[in-house]
Design an enzyme around this catalytic site. Structure first.
Site, PDB file in Angstrom:
ATOM      1  N   ASP A  99       0.783  -1.242   0.000  1.00 13.15           N
ATOM      2  CA  ASP A  99       0.000   0.000   0.000  1.00 13.15           C
ATOM      3  C   ASP A  99       0.811   1.285   0.000  1.00 13.15           C
ATOM      4  O   ASP A  99       0.327   2.327   0.423  1.00 13.15           O
ATOM      5  CB  ASP A  99      -0.912  -0.010   1.233  1.00 13.15           C
ATOM      6  CG  ASP A  99      -0.128  -0.206   2.525  1.00 13.15           C
ATOM      7  OD1 ASP A  99       1.097   0.039   2.515  1.00 13.15           O
ATOM      8  OD2 ASP A  99      -0.728  -0.601   3.538  1.00 13.15           O
ATOM      9  N   GLU A 121      -0.064  -9.105  -1.260  1.00 12.08           N
ATOM     10  CA  GLU A 121      -0.703  -8.540  -0.053  1.00 12.08           C
ATOM     11  C   GLU A 121      -1.900  -7.666  -0.457  1.00 12.08           C
ATOM     12  O   GLU A 121      -2.079  -6.534   0.015  1.00 12.08           O
ATOM     13  CB  GLU A 121       0.282  -7.745   0.816  1.00 12.08           C
ATOM     14  CG  GLU A 121      -0.182  -7.582   2.252  1.00 12.08           C
ATOM     15  CD  GLU A 121       0.763  -6.735   3.106  1.00 12.08           C
ATOM     16  OE1 GLU A 121       0.640  -5.498   3.099  1.00 12.08           O
ATOM     17  OE2 GLU A 121       1.610  -7.320   3.784  1.00 12.08           O
ATOM     18  N   GLU A 135      -2.313   5.183   2.846  1.00 14.01           N
ATOM     19  CA  GLU A 135      -2.198   3.765   2.471  1.00 14.01           C
ATOM     20  C   GLU A 135      -3.527   3.111   2.104  1.00 14.01           C
ATOM     21  O   GLU A 135      -3.576   2.262   1.211  1.00 14.01           O
ATOM     22  CB  GLU A 135      -1.521   2.971   3.602  1.00 14.01           C
ATOM     23  CG  GLU A 135      -0.025   3.265   3.774  1.00 14.01           C
ATOM     24  CD  GLU A 135       0.245   4.501   4.632  1.00 14.01           C
ATOM     25  OE1 GLU A 135      -0.718   5.164   5.087  1.00 14.01           O
ATOM     26  OE2 GLU A 135       1.432   4.820   4.859  1.00 14.01           O
ATOM     27  N   HIS A 209       6.037   5.290  13.030  1.00  9.85           N
ATOM     28  CA  HIS A 209       6.330   6.157  11.878  1.00  9.85           C
ATOM     29  C   HIS A 209       5.105   6.617  11.095  1.00  9.85           C
ATOM     30  O   HIS A 209       5.231   7.341  10.117  1.00  9.85           O
ATOM     31  CB  HIS A 209       7.262   5.427  10.902  1.00  9.85           C
ATOM     32  CG  HIS A 209       6.566   4.309  10.166  1.00  9.85           C
ATOM     33  ND1 HIS A 209       6.450   3.060  10.688  1.00  9.85           N
ATOM     34  CD2 HIS A 209       5.925   4.285   8.978  1.00  9.85           C
ATOM     35  CE1 HIS A 209       5.778   2.295   9.857  1.00  9.85           C
ATOM     36  NE2 HIS A 209       5.442   3.007   8.806  1.00  9.85           N
ATOM     37  N   ARG A 211       2.031   8.507   9.464  1.00 11.23           N
ATOM     38  CA  ARG A 211       1.703   9.924   9.289  1.00 11.23           C
ATOM     39  C   ARG A 211       0.637  10.399  10.280  1.00 11.23           C
ATOM     40  O   ARG A 211       0.689  11.521  10.769  1.00 11.23           O
ATOM     41  CB  ARG A 211       1.180  10.163   7.864  1.00 11.23           C
ATOM     42  CG  ARG A 211       2.278  10.356   6.849  1.00 11.23           C
ATOM     43  CD  ARG A 211       1.666  10.586   5.456  1.00 11.23           C
ATOM     44  NE  ARG A 211       2.608  11.278   4.589  1.00 11.23           N
ATOM     45  CZ  ARG A 211       3.685  10.733   4.073  1.00 11.23           C
ATOM     46  NH1 ARG A 211       3.998   9.484   4.365  1.00 11.23           N
ATOM     47  NH2 ARG A 211       4.473  11.434   3.279  1.00 11.23           N
ATOM     48  N   HIS A 242      12.841   5.540  12.997  1.00 11.76           N
ATOM     49  CA  HIS A 242      12.635   5.670  11.544  1.00 11.76           C
ATOM     50  C   HIS A 242      13.307   6.960  11.058  1.00 11.76           C
ATOM     51  O   HIS A 242      13.334   7.960  11.774  1.00 11.76           O
ATOM     52  CB  HIS A 242      11.123   5.725  11.303  1.00 11.76           C
ATOM     53  CG  HIS A 242      10.703   5.548   9.881  1.00 11.76           C
ATOM     54  ND1 HIS A 242      10.925   6.507   8.907  1.00 11.76           N
ATOM     55  CD2 HIS A 242      10.067   4.531   9.248  1.00 11.76           C
ATOM     56  CE1 HIS A 242      10.437   6.082   7.751  1.00 11.76           C
ATOM     57  NE2 HIS A 242       9.906   4.887   7.937  1.00 11.76           N
TER      58      HIS A 242
HETATM   59  C1  UD1 Z   1       6.612   5.044   3.791  1.00 15.49           C
HETATM   60  C2  UD1 Z   1       5.229   4.633   3.305  1.00 15.49           C
HETATM   61  C3  UD1 Z   1       4.466   3.917   4.412  1.00 15.49           C
HETATM   62  C4  UD1 Z   1       5.295   2.777   4.976  1.00 15.49           C
HETATM   63  C5  UD1 Z   1       6.650   3.282   5.401  1.00 15.49           C
HETATM   64  C6  UD1 Z   1       7.518   2.127   5.854  1.00 15.49           C
HETATM   65  C7  UD1 Z   1       4.040   6.056   1.689  1.00 15.49           C
HETATM   66  C8  UD1 Z   1       3.244   7.285   1.504  1.00 15.49           C
HETATM   67  N1  UD1 Z   1       4.474   5.830   2.948  1.00 15.49           N
HETATM   68  O1  UD1 Z   1       6.445   6.025   4.813  1.00 15.49           O
HETATM   69  O2  UD1 Z   1       3.256   3.417   3.890  1.00 15.49           O
HETATM   70  O3  UD1 Z   1       4.611   2.239   6.093  1.00 15.49           O
HETATM   71  O4  UD1 Z   1       7.296   3.920   4.288  1.00 15.49           O
HETATM   72  O5  UD1 Z   1       8.632   2.553   6.576  1.00 15.49           O
HETATM   73  O6  UD1 Z   1       4.279   5.330   0.763  1.00 15.49           O
HETATM   74  N2  UD1 Z   1      14.042   8.631   4.839  1.00 15.49           N
HETATM   75  C9  UD1 Z   1      15.410   8.588   4.758  1.00 15.49           C
HETATM   76  N3  UD1 Z   1      16.007   7.392   4.415  1.00 15.49           N
HETATM   77  C10 UD1 Z   1      15.302   6.257   4.186  1.00 15.49           C
HETATM   78  C11 UD1 Z   1      13.908   6.313   4.306  1.00 15.49           C
HETATM   79  C12 UD1 Z   1      13.280   7.513   4.613  1.00 15.49           C
HETATM   80  O7  UD1 Z   1      16.096   9.576   4.979  1.00 15.49           O
HETATM   81  O8  UD1 Z   1      15.904   5.227   3.877  1.00 15.49           O
HETATM   82  C13 UD1 Z   1      13.378   9.932   5.176  1.00 15.49           C
HETATM   83  C14 UD1 Z   1      13.463  10.941   3.982  1.00 15.49           C
HETATM   84  O9  UD1 Z   1      13.606  12.223   4.489  1.00 15.49           O
HETATM   85  C15 UD1 Z   1      12.079  10.778   3.330  1.00 15.49           C
HETATM   86  C16 UD1 Z   1      11.223  10.569   4.569  1.00 15.49           C
HETATM   87  O10 UD1 Z   1      11.991   9.729   5.425  1.00 15.49           O
HETATM   88  O11 UD1 Z   1      11.686  11.893   2.570  1.00 15.49           O
HETATM   89  C17 UD1 Z   1       9.858   9.994   4.328  1.00 15.49           C
HETATM   90  O12 UD1 Z   1       9.914   8.815   3.523  1.00 15.49           O
HETATM   91  P1  UD1 Z   1       8.543   8.298   2.825  1.00 15.49           P
HETATM   92  O13 UD1 Z   1       8.806   7.017   2.118  1.00 15.49           O
HETATM   93  O14 UD1 Z   1       7.918   9.381   2.045  1.00 15.49           O
HETATM   94  O15 UD1 Z   1       7.555   8.071   4.051  1.00 15.49           O
HETATM   95  P2  UD1 Z   1       7.620   7.010   5.206  1.00 15.49           P
HETATM   96  O16 UD1 Z   1       7.147   7.730   6.430  1.00 15.49           O
HETATM   97  O17 UD1 Z   1       8.925   6.344   5.230  1.00 15.49           O
HETATM   98  N1  UDP Z   2      12.213  -3.465  10.627  1.00 14.91           N
HETATM   99  C1  UDP Z   2      13.604  -3.540  10.455  1.00 14.91           C
HETATM  100  N2  UDP Z   2      14.396  -2.705  11.180  1.00 14.91           N
HETATM  101  C2  UDP Z   2      13.901  -1.793  12.059  1.00 14.91           C
HETATM  102  C3  UDP Z   2      12.481  -1.705  12.202  1.00 14.91           C
HETATM  103  C4  UDP Z   2      11.678  -2.550  11.463  1.00 14.91           C
HETATM  104  O1  UDP Z   2      14.087  -4.367   9.685  1.00 14.91           O
HETATM  105  O2  UDP Z   2      14.678  -1.066  12.684  1.00 14.91           O
HETATM  106  C5  UDP Z   2      11.350  -4.351   9.819  1.00 14.91           C
HETATM  107  C6  UDP Z   2      10.247  -5.084  10.566  1.00 14.91           C
HETATM  108  O3  UDP Z   2      10.697  -6.310  11.089  1.00 14.91           O
HETATM  109  C7  UDP Z   2       9.181  -5.271   9.486  1.00 14.91           C
HETATM  110  C8  UDP Z   2       9.364  -4.047   8.603  1.00 14.91           C
HETATM  111  O4  UDP Z   2      10.651  -3.518   8.907  1.00 14.91           O
HETATM  112  O5  UDP Z   2       9.430  -6.407   8.681  1.00 14.91           O
HETATM  113  C9  UDP Z   2       8.293  -3.043   8.890  1.00 14.91           C
HETATM  114  O6  UDP Z   2       8.591  -1.836   8.267  1.00 14.91           O
HETATM  115  P1  UDP Z   2       7.907  -0.480   8.676  1.00 14.91           P
HETATM  116  O7  UDP Z   2       7.461  -0.565  10.093  1.00 14.91           O
HETATM  117  O8  UDP Z   2       8.857   0.586   8.297  1.00 14.91           O
HETATM  118  O9  UDP Z   2       6.689  -0.377   7.671  1.00 14.91           O
HETATM  119  P2  UDP Z   2       5.181  -0.915   7.667  1.00 14.91           P
HETATM  120  O10 UDP Z   2       5.200  -2.383   7.846  1.00 14.91           O
HETATM  121  O11 UDP Z   2       4.441  -0.187   8.747  1.00 14.91           O
HETATM  122  O12 UDP Z   2       4.673  -0.480   6.334  1.00 14.91           O
END
Ligand code: UD1
Ligand code: UDP
Length: 388
Positions: A99, A121, A135, A209, A211, A242
């Protein structure tokens, strides 16, 4: 040999990578399938950690992540840039997961290119368009344009049937997260990496993490953790934070330099799995962790008002508790002081899978190979509300 089936897997964030890696590894074993991987790199470091663990070298990398990116830029970048990748790869089918915005925008891009989509999924729902945001709508949009639905549970199958998806193409496979967890536990020596736990203390593991929790809700969670540590001298809290700046700032401000609270970078998946196994209680708003923790027999308190994963709530290992400071404190306190309450939640049951989901997905693609290659699949499109 007859023509091989070309499958393009597209993902961009950590959880998608974890849950698509076993599908890629399984497809790679099949002689009649050529799998290719495109990462959007919606995440960068957190994605690369997973690619390294599963030894996946992407065929295409869009490298789109920007600091504190917004949904408009992210969506348009993925939507537009996938056009060229789809032209270059020219796959018979594109697999997306779950999602995220990568998933939704890739699906629209594939739809415009008239390439069938397999949604791994598929079928999770809260039926609340703003929860989780964005999502819920990402997965609805993806299901609207998918041709193959790989649903993890019976409930997700039923959600797809109610939406009018073609029953002949809904497959109950289990969730590939369990395949990933078992692969990791079996192939990587258990180690907590850089985390130094005090063995005399019980560990509460927390991740957050979403929103919906930015701002006050996340601050409430942090204050609840301070209350817990203050009133329970036998507790340590571990929080892999995160990388989203909306999470980093409040967590470091409120919980930085506090006794028995360990803040770390996001952990590699193998040490994270070990840390879950070592923990006494898990607090999270993550989707994936709600699916993994029940199979480890850990009570999970979910920092959300609604979940698209009610199965483990029904089984009793997961409780939805939201982000109220007093409520979090009182439930954690109860788990720490009431043994029978703890035992009632700490049962190792897993409604999400048996570790064979990826194999089932690969089998289904293999069985449908001729149809997909001959593009005999346009009839699979399933408009909303279609009678089955
Ligand atoms: C995203 C997904 C969310 C998912 C989550 C898993 C969307 C809208 N959101 O949210 O559904 O649950 O990932 O973790 O698709 N950033 C870094 N390095 C990284 C990753 C993120 O610096 O490796 C920072 C960056 O500033 C980036 C921000 O996090 O712009 C947000 O990343 P983004 O993927 O937009 O949103 P998530 O909150 O990670
Ligand atoms: N996870 C990881 N390292 C961390 C935190 C989470 O590998 O420090 C793994 C966790 O076991 C799970 C996945 O990341 O498999 C979940 O990711 P996240 O919570 O970012 O996203 P969501 O599942 O909510 O979309």
């Amino acid at each position: 040999m007859s023509e091989k089936l070309k499958v393009l897997l597209v993902f961009g964030t950590r959880p998608e990578a974890i849950k698509m890696a076993p599908v890629y590894l399984e497809l790679s074993k099949r002689d009649c399938i050529i799998p290719e991987v495109c990462v959007t790199a919606q995440h960068r470091e957190m994605l690369d950690q997973v690619l390294e663990l599963f030894k996946i070298s992407p065929d295409y990398d869009l490298d789109i992540m920007q600091h504190n990116q917004d949904l408009w830029t992210l969506t348009s970048n993925v939507l537009y840039r996938m056009k060229t990748i789809i032209e270059k790869s020219n796959p018979h089918i594109i697999l997306v997961h779950g999602d995220t915005t990568t998933t939704m925008a890739t699906s629209i891009s594939a739809f415009y290119s008239k390439v069938p989509i397999g949604h791994v999924e598929a079928g999770l729902r809260t039926y609340d368009i703003y929860y989780p945001f964005p999502e819920e709508i990402n997965r609805v949009v993806t299901d609207c344009v998918s041709s193959y639905f790989f649903a993890p549970t019976e409930l997700s199958v039923q959600n797809l049937v109610s939406m009018g998806a073609n029953k002949n193409y809904i497959f109950k496979t289990g969730n590939t997260v369990i395949d990933a967890l078992l692969y990791t536990v079996n192939n990587h020596k258990s180690s907590l990496g850089m985390i130094n736990l005090d063995k005399n203390l019980k560990t509460i593991l927390i991740t957050a993490h979403r929103r919906e929790n930015f701002g006050k809700p996340l601050e409430n969670v942090c204050h609840a953790l301070l209350d817990i540590v203050k009133n329970h001298s036998d507790i340590q809290v571990v929080y892999p934070v995160h990388l989203n700046p909306n999470v980093q700032e409040p967590v470091k401000r409120i919980l930085g330099n506090q006794e028995r609270i360990i803040l770390t970078k996001p952990l590699d998946y193998a040490p994270f799995a070990s840390l879950m196994a070592e923990s006494h209680i898990i607090l999270t708003d993550s989707g994936g962790i709600q699916e993994e923790a029940p199979s480890l027999g850990k009570p999970v308190l979910v920092l959300r008002e609604e979940t698209e994963r009610p199965e483990a709530v029904e089984h009793g290992t997961v409780k939805l508790i939201g982000t109220n400071r007093e409520k979090i404190y009182s439930l954690v306190d109860k788990l720490l002081t009431d043994n029978s309450f703890y035992s009632s939640m700490a049962e190792a049951t897993n409604p999400y899978g048996d570790g064979l989901a990826s194999k089932r997905i690969a089998d289904i693609l293999e069985q449908n190979r001729q149809n997909l290659i001959s593009k005999n699949n346009i009839h699979l499109k399933s408009p909303l509300g279609q009678e089955n």
